[in-house]
Design a protein around this motif. Structure first.
Motif, PDB file in Angstrom:
ATOM      1  N   LEU A 299     -44.404  91.202  16.580  1.00 23.79           N
ATOM      2  CA  LEU A 299     -43.902  92.014  17.700  1.00 23.79           C
ATOM      3  C   LEU A 299     -42.862  91.244  18.512  1.00 23.79           C
ATOM      4  N   ASP A 300     -43.136  89.973  18.757  1.00 25.18           N
ATOM      5  CA  ASP A 300     -42.186  89.149  19.515  1.00 25.18           C
ATOM      6  C   ASP A 300     -40.864  88.993  18.765  1.00 25.18           C
ATOM      7  N   CYS A 301     -40.949  88.778  17.465  1.00 32.47           N
ATOM      8  CA  CYS A 301     -39.727  88.636  16.659  1.00 32.47           C
ATOM      9  C   CYS A 301     -38.926  89.936  16.660  1.00 32.47           C
ATOM     10  N   ASP A 302     -39.617  91.057  16.501  1.00 41.87           N
ATOM     11  CA  ASP A 302     -38.927  92.353  16.543  1.00 41.87           C
ATOM     12  C   ASP A 302     -38.245  92.560  17.891  1.00 41.87           C
ATOM     13  N   GLY A 303     -38.937  92.209  18.960  1.00 38.07           N
ATOM     14  CA  GLY A 303     -38.360  92.355  20.294  1.00 38.07           C
ATOM     15  C   GLY A 303     -37.142  91.467  20.498  1.00 38.07           C
ATOM     16  N   ALA A 304     -37.220  90.241  20.009  1.00 35.95           N
ATOM     17  CA  ALA A 304     -36.090  89.319  20.145  1.00 35.95           C
ATOM     18  C   ALA A 304     -34.886  89.810  19.345  1.00 35.95           C
ATOM     19  N   LEU A 305     -35.129  90.280  18.125  1.00 38.16           N
ATOM     20  CA  LEU A 305     -34.022  90.789  17.309  1.00 38.16           C
ATOM     21  C   LEU A 305     -33.423  92.055  17.918  1.00 38.16           C
ATOM     22  N   ALA A 306     -34.260  92.888  18.510  1.00 42.24           N
ATOM     23  CA  ALA A 306     -33.751  94.091  19.182  1.00 42.24           C
ATOM     24  C   ALA A 306     -32.894  93.710  20.392  1.00 42.24           C
ATOM     25  N   ALA A 307     -33.317  92.691  21.121  1.00 39.92           N
ATOM     26  CA  ALA A 307     -32.535  92.236  22.277  1.00 39.92           C
ATOM     27  C   ALA A 307     -31.180  91.684  21.836  1.00 39.92           C
ATOM     28  N   ILE A 308     -31.183  90.944  20.737  1.00 38.90           N
ATOM     29  CA  ILE A 308     -29.916  90.416  20.214  1.00 38.90           C
ATOM     30  C   ILE A 308     -29.003  91.566  19.805  1.00 38.90           C
ATOM     31  N   ALA A 309     -29.565  92.553  19.122  1.00 36.60           N
ATOM     32  CA  ALA A 309     -28.763  93.701  18.689  1.00 36.60           C
ATOM     33  C   ALA A 309     -28.218  94.477  19.885  1.00 36.60           C
ATOM     34  N   SER A 310     -29.046  94.668  20.900  1.00 35.40           N
ATOM     35  CA  SER A 310     -28.576  95.437  22.059  1.00 35.40           C
ATOM     36  C   SER A 310     -27.553  94.659  22.881  1.00 35.40           C
ATOM     37  N   SER A 311     -27.560  93.345  22.761  1.00 36.76           N
ATOM     38  CA  SER A 311     -26.575  92.559  23.512  1.00 36.76           C
ATOM     39  C   SER A 311     -25.159  92.812  23.006  1.00 36.76           C
ATOM     40  N   ARG A 312     -25.044  93.339  21.804  1.00 37.47           N
ATOM     41  CA  ARG A 312     -23.720  93.657  21.251  1.00 37.47           C
ATOM     42  C   ARG A 312     -23.023  94.755  22.054  1.00 37.47           C
ATOM     43  N   SER A 313     -23.809  95.584  22.732  1.00 37.70           N
ATOM     44  CA  SER A 313     -23.216  96.700  23.475  1.00 37.70           C
ATOM     45  C   SER A 313     -22.741  96.288  24.871  1.00 37.70           C
TER      46      SER A 313
ATOM     47  N   ASP B  53     -17.954  85.070  23.981  1.00 39.22           N
ATOM     48  CA  ASP B  53     -17.979  84.616  22.587  1.00 39.22           C
ATOM     49  C   ASP B  53     -19.089  83.585  22.367  1.00 39.22           C
ATOM     50  N   LEU B  54     -19.215  82.652  23.292  1.00 34.26           N
ATOM     51  CA  LEU B  54     -20.258  81.632  23.180  1.00 34.26           C
ATOM     52  C   LEU B  54     -21.649  82.267  23.269  1.00 34.26           C
ATOM     53  N   PHE B  55     -21.809  83.205  24.188  1.00 35.08           N
ATOM     54  CA  PHE B  55     -23.072  83.930  24.346  1.00 35.08           C
ATOM     55  C   PHE B  55     -23.468  84.602  23.035  1.00 35.08           C
ATOM     56  N   ARG B  56     -22.553  85.335  22.449  1.00 30.47           N
ATOM     57  CA  ARG B  56     -22.847  86.056  21.201  1.00 30.47           C
ATOM     58  C   ARG B  56     -23.072  85.094  20.035  1.00 30.47           C
TER      59      ARG B  56
ATOM     60  N   MET C 147     -29.619  82.492  16.721  1.00 33.71           N
ATOM     61  CA  MET C 147     -31.071  82.614  16.842  1.00 33.71           C
ATOM     62  C   MET C 147     -31.677  83.538  15.786  1.00 33.71           C
ATOM     63  N   ARG C 148     -30.854  84.319  15.112  1.00 31.60           N
ATOM     64  CA  ARG C 148     -31.382  85.262  14.117  1.00 31.60           C
ATOM     65  C   ARG C 148     -32.161  84.567  13.006  1.00 31.60           C
ATOM     66  N   ALA C 149     -31.576  83.536  12.427  1.00 32.90           N
ATOM     67  CA  ALA C 149     -32.231  82.854  11.301  1.00 32.90           C
ATOM     68  C   ALA C 149     -33.564  82.220  11.712  1.00 32.90           C
ATOM     69  N   PRO C 150     -33.640  81.490  12.831  1.00 36.83           N
ATOM     70  CA  PRO C 150     -34.950  80.944  13.218  1.00 36.83           C
ATOM     71  C   PRO C 150     -35.987  82.031  13.513  1.00 36.83           C
ATOM     72  N   ILE C 151     -35.542  83.133  14.103  1.00 37.26           N
ATOM     73  CA  ILE C 151     -36.476  84.227  14.388  1.00 37.26           C
ATOM     74  C   ILE C 151     -36.977  84.840  13.081  1.00 37.26           C
ATOM     75  N   ASP C 152     -36.061  85.083  12.151  1.00 38.52           N
ATOM     76  CA  ASP C 152     -36.471  85.609  10.845  1.00 38.52           C
ATOM     77  C   ASP C 152     -37.419  84.640  10.144  1.00 38.52           C
ATOM     78  N   GLY C 153     -37.121  83.350  10.227  1.00 41.16           N
ATOM     79  CA  GLY C 153     -37.978  82.339   9.612  1.00 41.16           C
ATOM     80  C   GLY C 153     -39.370  82.318  10.220  1.00 41.16           C
ATOM     81  N   LEU C 154     -39.439  82.450  11.532  1.00 42.69           N
ATOM     82  CA  LEU C 154     -40.734  82.490  12.208  1.00 42.69           C
ATOM     83  C   LEU C 154     -41.544  83.696  11.753  1.00 42.69           C
ATOM     84  N   ASP C 155     -40.888  84.836  11.636  1.00 44.53           N
ATOM     85  CA  ASP C 155     -41.562  86.051  11.187  1.00 44.53           C
ATOM     86  C   ASP C 155     -42.089  85.882   9.762  1.00 44.53           C
TER      87      ASP C 155
END
Length: 100
Positions: free
Chosen positions: A45-59, A68-71, A77-85
């Motif tokens: 659930l935490d990983c899904d939430g983090a990935l959703a937050a990253i995706a929504s930050s694109r908007s 640019d640095l923020f994005r 962070m995507r790869a470590p989050i996916d790895g944790l999941d």
């Protein structure tokens, strides 16, 4: 508590598993599996939430070097989050097959 007594374990009731008549091993293993299952579900659930937050930050409408640095950092962070999941799922599968 005396300095010579072991600290209580959050994974098993007080005392040793072998002190009572009959082996409590199966109970302790089942409790451990339940804890691992709960932690793995929470991690997913935490990983899904983090990935959703990253995706929504694109908007976010924001331009410039800071944007640019923020994005870039969020994308990093995507790869470590996916790895944790993946690791949480593997741990859950291992716990489910242990002793089977």
């Amino acid at each position: 508590m005396s300095a010579f007594q072991p600290a209580p374990s959050p994974f098993a009731p007080q005392g040793t598993a072998f002190a009572a008549p009959g082996c409590r091993c199966h109970v302790v293993v089942a409790e451990g599996r339940a804890l691992v299952s709960s932690a793995a579900a929470g991690t997913a659930l935490d990983c899904d939430g983090a990935l959703a937050a990253i995706a929504s930050s694109r908007s976010i409408v924001w331009e410039g070097a800071a944007a640019d640095l923020f994005r870039e950092r969020l994308d990093g962070m995507r790869a470590p989050i996916d790895g944790l999941d993946v690791d949480a799922g593997a741990t859950l599968r291992l716990a489910d097959t242990a002793g089977a």
